[in-house]
Design an enzyme around this catalytic site. Structure first.
Site, PDB file in Angstrom:
ATOM      1  N   CYS A   1      12.100 -13.734  -1.639  1.00 38.80           N
ATOM      2  CA  CYS A   1      11.271 -14.456  -2.613  1.00 38.80           C
ATOM      3  C   CYS A   1      12.124 -15.060  -3.728  1.00 38.80           C
ATOM      4  CB  CYS A   1      10.157 -13.563  -3.166  1.00 38.80           C
ATOM      5  SG  CYS A   1      10.717 -11.965  -3.729  1.00 38.80           S
TER       6      CYS A   1
ATOM      7  N   GLY B   1      -1.587   1.379  -4.867  1.00 36.36           N
ATOM      8  CA  GLY B   1      -2.872   0.828  -4.473  1.00 36.36           C
ATOM      9  C   GLY B   1      -3.999   1.539  -5.162  1.00 36.36           C
TER      10      GLY B   1
ATOM     11  N   CYS C   1       6.194 -14.297  -0.447  1.00 32.56           N
ATOM     12  CA  CYS C   1       6.544 -13.125   0.356  1.00 32.56           C
ATOM     13  C   CYS C   1       5.634 -13.081   1.575  1.00 32.56           C
ATOM     14  CB  CYS C   1       6.355 -11.850  -0.455  1.00 32.56           C
ATOM     15  SG  CYS C   1       6.582 -10.361   0.543  1.00 32.56           S
TER      16      CYS C   1
ATOM     17  N   ASP D   1      11.398  -7.441 -19.074  1.00 36.35           N
ATOM     18  CA  ASP D   1      10.309  -7.272 -18.100  1.00 36.35           C
ATOM     19  C   ASP D   1      10.879  -7.420 -16.696  1.00 36.35           C
ATOM     20  OD1 ASP D   1       7.834  -6.694 -17.138  1.00 36.35           O
ATOM     21  OD2 ASP D   1       6.856  -8.510 -17.824  1.00 36.35           O
ATOM     22  N   ASP D   2      10.093  -6.990 -15.697  1.00 34.56           N
ATOM     23  CA  ASP D   2      10.659  -6.932 -14.352  1.00 34.56           C
ATOM     24  C   ASP D   2      10.665  -8.255 -13.614  1.00 34.56           C
ATOM     25  OD1 ASP D   2       7.960  -6.974 -12.803  1.00 34.56           O
ATOM     26  OD2 ASP D   2       7.731  -5.379 -14.281  1.00 34.56           O
TER      27      ASP D   2
ATOM     28  N   ASN E   1       1.385  -0.005   5.947  1.00 31.78           N
ATOM     29  CA  ASN E   1       1.847  -0.712   4.759  1.00 31.78           C
ATOM     30  C   ASN E   1       2.770  -1.827   5.224  1.00 31.78           C
ATOM     31  OD1 ASN E   1       4.309   0.099   2.194  1.00 31.78           O
ATOM     32  ND2 ASN E   1       2.795  -1.519   2.215  1.00 31.78           N
ATOM     33  N   GLY E   2       2.465  -3.051   4.820  1.00 33.51           N
ATOM     34  CA  GLY E   2       3.315  -4.183   5.195  1.00 33.51           C
ATOM     35  C   GLY E   2       2.513  -5.325   5.769  1.00 33.51           C
TER      36      GLY E   2
ATOM     37  N   CYS F   1       0.852  -1.186   0.000  1.00 35.83           N
ATOM     38  CA  CYS F   1       0.000   0.000   0.000  1.00 35.83           C
ATOM     39  C   CYS F   1       0.889   1.238   0.000  1.00 35.83           C
ATOM     40  CB  CYS F   1      -0.860   0.047   1.257  1.00 35.83           C
ATOM     41  SG  CYS F   1      -1.867  -1.422   1.512  1.00 35.83           S
TER      42      CYS F   1
ATOM     43  N   CYS G   1      16.133  -7.167   1.116  1.00 34.84           N
ATOM     44  CA  CYS G   1      15.439  -8.445   1.266  1.00 34.84           C
ATOM     45  C   CYS G   1      15.301  -9.010  -0.140  1.00 34.84           C
ATOM     46  CB  CYS G   1      14.054  -8.259   1.877  1.00 34.84           C
ATOM     47  SG  CYS G   1      13.081  -9.789   1.818  1.00 34.84           S
TER      48      CYS G   1
ATOM     49  N   TYR H   1       9.961  -3.387  -9.222  1.00 30.69           N
ATOM     50  CA  TYR H   1       8.620  -3.279  -9.777  1.00 30.69           C
ATOM     51  C   TYR H   1       7.742  -2.207  -9.126  1.00 30.69           C
ATOM     52  CZ  TYR H   1       3.748  -4.507 -10.717  1.00 30.69           C
ATOM     53  OH  TYR H   1       2.430  -4.454 -11.053  1.00 30.69           O
TER      54      TYR H   1
END
Ligand code: AMP
Ligand code: SF4
Length: 473
Positions: free
Chosen positions: A452, A38, A394, A357-358, A112-113, A12, A449, A253
């Protein structure tokens, strides 16, 4: 007053301002800059020193607010939020900031998180008599604040936040204070700025640029700020420093290219990702390089510069359709991809195309774009992805789906290439990603981090840690 509280678990955007009579209007502009984080709902809660007033609704910032509503929300401080959608996550009651009334006063929270120990904390709270109505992280935070034996209110908040593990960039507004906090690893971005005498905070610095605010610094991992009429006071929710772990996907992204995260401009980081990828993939015979708008245009430019293959606009985005994850079902998502991108036939026809692409999550987007380029006459399509294969879920607020849906969790690179119907497929290595972000920290992972991609989570993961999309939200 804890009924109908739902999740705060998604990617968010948050915005806050203290000390400006047009706080609602400036929050509206701030949210505009954060709209990419968002699109499901937006909200602003304003205080005039006496009362907290919410203005919120479902949809885009432009749909939710109008001049009249903003004018009615008078006050010198506000916190605001844009909400990212998840399956089953609709409903006005989910739109933040959320307001809570209790004997200690009213407060609003924007977050957010995603917390990794929410269930754990919830069980302990339940054992001591708390009754929960939802599985949301917010409800846990509120109960922790209410239950804290510390005093005064600041100490309660500090104590409650110190118990949270996982990702949070969080704003709390009471009638006379704004509290700003960031998790101990700094998983999600949060920046502090000034607009004249007013303080501003935002998930991304692009919100400052839009309102003409000046960037002061990033809120530090584990930091707790109290902003009142007496100014800003700095505190901490941690006793010792923890390894930094800024979400790498923010650079890849999520964040806007004009934002700077931990001092690194996102566009420049993406360009370097493209350059790294061009170096890592060795020599490639192709005629044009094209990026998938918008997130991969920067990296496609970098790839073209490094490889010497000309950059072209091979794909055009229909501006008036949202991001592909907006639609909750796979079928709608697939339809969404078609709606939002078109090939430029003159650019790709008969050409060997490098498509940058990302990321590849489920593989749906890449396959559709490869097909689209081939249908437009591309002779070959070489797919370059500016992140490593996404093999793990994630737990920190990015809805990357269930592990079963992650194509790289069960397929090797050659199998993915085949599934997306590309002629070749190259992913950026984790090392290349660290080099490309060029973050100003000396540790081997650049304070990122990358869980993922690598499976190395920067926090404990509890046996009952719940994925964002599995929560009630
Ligand atoms: P997929 O079709 O599932 O492979 O989705 C990959 C595409 O979705 C990428 O090209 C990104 O642009 C976008 N994307 C990647 N991660 C996310 C996410 N967590 N939420 C929304 N979109 C994403
Ligand atoms: Fe970001 Fe991936 Fe870490 Fe989640 S696991 S915070 S998406 S890098």
């Amino acid at each position: 007053m804890l009924t109908e509280i739902r999740g705060l678990n998604e990617e968010c955007g948050v915005f806050g301002i203290w000390g400006h009579q047009e706080s609602a209007q400036l929050s509206y502009y701030g949210l505009h800059a954060l709209q990419h984080r968002g699109q499901e709902g937006a909200g602003i809660v304003v205080t005039d020193g006496e009362t907290l007033r919410p203005v919120k609704g479902e949809g885009l910032v432009n749909d939710v607010f109008n001049e009249e509503k903003l004018r009615a929300a008078t006050g010198h401080a506000a916190i605001a939020h844009v909400r990212y959608p998840t399956a089953g996550g609709g409903g006005i009651e989910n739109v933040q900031p959320l307001l809570f009334r209790s004997s200690t006063g009213t407060l609003a929270i924007a977050h957010n998180g995603n917390l990794v120990n929410a269930n754990h904390l919830k069980q302990n709270l339940e054992r001591s008599g708390s009754i929960f109505n939802s599985t949301s992280d917010t409800e846990v935070v509120i109960h922790l604040i209410k239950k804290s034996s510390h005093s005064p209110f600041r100490a309660k908040v500090k104590n409650a936040l110190s118990l949270l593990k996982g990702a949070f960039s969080l704003l709390i507004l009471t009638k006379d204070m704004m509290i700003v906090a960031r998790d101990r690893n700094g998983l999600r971005p949060l920046a502090l700025g000034r607009l004249g005498d007013a303080w501003v905070v935002a998930s991304e610095t692009c919100a400052f640029d839009l309102i003409g605010a000046e960037f002061v610094r990033d809120v530090q991992p584990g930091e707790l700020l109290y902003i009142t009429k007496n100014g800003l006071e700095v505190d901490s929710i941690i006793e010792e420093q923890h390894p930094r772990a800024m979400c790498a996907m923010e650079y890849v992204y999520f964040a806007r290219p004009d934002s700077n995260i931990d001092g690194v401009n996102v566009h420049m980081a993406r360009k370097r990702m493209g350059r790294e990828l061009a170096r890592e993939c060795g020599s490639i015979e192709a005629d044009v390089v094209t990026g998938v708008p918008d997130s991969s245009l920067s990296s496609a430019i970098g790839f073209a510069e490094e490889s010497g293959i000309p950059y072209e606009l091979g794909l055009i985005k229909n501006r008036y359709v949202g991001r592909t994850f907006i639609q909750p079902t796979q079928e709608l998502r697939e339809r969404g991809v078609k709606m939002k991108l078109s090939p430029v036939v003159q650019v790709v026809k008969g050409k060997r195309v490098v498509m940058v692409d990302d990321s590849i999550v489920r593989g749906t987007t890449s396959r559709r774009i490869v097909r689209m380029l081939k249908e437009a006459g591309a002779a070959e399509v070489h797919v370059m992805i500016t992140s490593p294969p996404m093999t793990n879920p994630c737990f920190y607020g990015i809805d990357t789906s269930t592990p079963e849906q992650l194509i790289a969790a069960s397929h090797n690179v050659e199998e993915i290439r085949e599934a997306i119907e590309a002629d070749t497929l190259t992913f950026l290595t984790p090392e290349g990603m660290v080099r490309a972000t060029a973050r100003p920290f000396n540790d081997a992972d650049g304070g990122l981090c990358m869980a993922c991609f690598t499976g190395k989570y920067p926090t404990e993961i509890y046996s009952d840690t719940v994925l964002p999309h599995e929560k009630e939200c």
